[in-house]
Design a protein around this motif. Sequence first.
Motif, short mmCIF file in Angstrom:
data_model
loop_
_atom_site.label_atom_id
_atom_site.label_comp_id
_atom_site.label_asym_id
_atom_site.label_seq_id
_atom_site.Cartn_x
_atom_site.Cartn_y
_atom_site.Cartn_z
N THR A 1 -131.81 -56.40 26.12
CA THR A 1 -131.62 -55.42 25.05
C THR A 1 -130.15 -55.25 24.71
N ASP A 2 -129.88 -54.90 23.47
CA ASP A 2 -128.51 -54.72 22.97
C ASP A 2 -128.31 -53.23 22.70
N VAL A 3 -127.67 -52.54 23.64
CA VAL A 3 -127.53 -51.09 23.52
C VAL A 3 -126.12 -50.66 23.90
N ASP A 4 -125.56 -49.75 23.10
CA ASP A 4 -124.24 -49.21 23.37
C ASP A 4 -124.30 -47.69 23.30
N VAL A 5 -123.37 -47.05 23.97
CA VAL A 5 -123.27 -45.60 23.98
C VAL A 5 -121.99 -45.19 23.26
N LEU A 6 -122.11 -44.31 22.28
CA LEU A 6 -120.95 -43.80 21.55
C LEU A 6 -120.98 -42.28 21.57
N ASP A 7 -119.82 -41.67 21.76
CA ASP A 7 -119.78 -40.21 21.85
C ASP A 7 -119.39 -39.55 20.53
N CYS A 8 -119.25 -40.34 19.47
CA CYS A 8 -118.85 -39.79 18.18
C CYS A 8 -119.89 -40.14 17.12
N THR A 9 -120.48 -39.12 16.51
CA THR A 9 -121.52 -39.36 15.51
C THR A 9 -120.98 -40.13 14.31
N MET A 10 -119.72 -39.88 13.95
CA MET A 10 -119.15 -40.58 12.81
C MET A 10 -118.96 -42.06 13.10
N ASN A 11 -118.44 -42.38 14.29
CA ASN A 11 -118.25 -43.78 14.65
C ASN A 11 -119.58 -44.52 14.76
N ALA A 12 -120.57 -43.86 15.34
CA ALA A 12 -121.89 -44.48 15.47
C ALA A 12 -122.49 -44.75 14.10
N SER A 13 -122.36 -43.80 13.21
CA SER A 13 -122.92 -43.94 11.86
C SER A 13 -122.15 -44.98 11.05
N TRP A 14 -120.86 -45.07 11.27
CA TRP A 14 -120.03 -46.05 10.56
C TRP A 14 -120.45 -47.47 10.94
#
Length: 220
Positions: A55-68
Amino acid sequence: MKTKQTIAIIGATGNMGSAIAKNLSQGNYRLLLCARNHDKLYTLAQEIMEGNLTTDVDVLDCTMNASWEADLIIMAVPYHEEKEIAEKIRQVATQKIVVSISNPLNETYNGLTTAPDTSAAEELQKLLPNSKIVKAFSTIFAADFASPVIGGKQADAFVAGNDPEALQTVSELVQATGFNPIIAGNLSVSRTLENMTVLLIQLTMKYNYNWLAGWKVLHH
C-alpha cells in the motif's frame, strides 16, 4: 494501467475516516492521512501497512499540504468542523473533488441541525465554491466497511453531486471500498440522503442492529 489517484483523508483517525482509509488501501490509490491526533494517525498508518505491504500511504499533519498534494479530498470530519477546514484548504482545493460524508445530526440523533432547504454538502459547496462537492459515504455506518455485504446483499451507497465526471470518479471510489454505488441525483439530493441516515440511526437504536445496517434498493 490506470493512473494512481492521490486521496487526502482529512479526519482519518475517526470511525468513518479510518474505515474508509483501510478499505481504500486495498485499491490502486495513494493515501494521504491527516488528523489532529498524530499518535492515532501513525498507529492507523502502521495498521494499514501491516495489512497490505504494497500500500502507498503517507501521514501529513497539515490539512492544506495534504489537500494541495491530493487529486481528491475526503472530508471525514463532523459537520461543525468543516467551516474551519474549508477556510484552510479553499485555494488548494480549486477544481478538485471534495467528498462530503458528514450528517449534521442534532444532539439527540432524531433530526438535523441544517435548515430543510439545504444540506451539509450544499453548505460545504458554499464554503468551497470553486471545488466539486460530492456527497458520498453518508448513508452507511463505519461498521459496514468491514462487512459491506449485509444479510447476503451488498449494501448500497448513494452518491450525489452536480458534476458528472466527479460523480463517476466518486462512484468508483465507493465501489473500491466494497459498496454498490448509486448516483442519486444532484447535490440537493443530499438533503434526502442525510435524512435517510437519521432514519437508519433511529431504526438501529430501536431494533438493535448493532450498527451493522444499510440501505438496499431492490429492483428487477
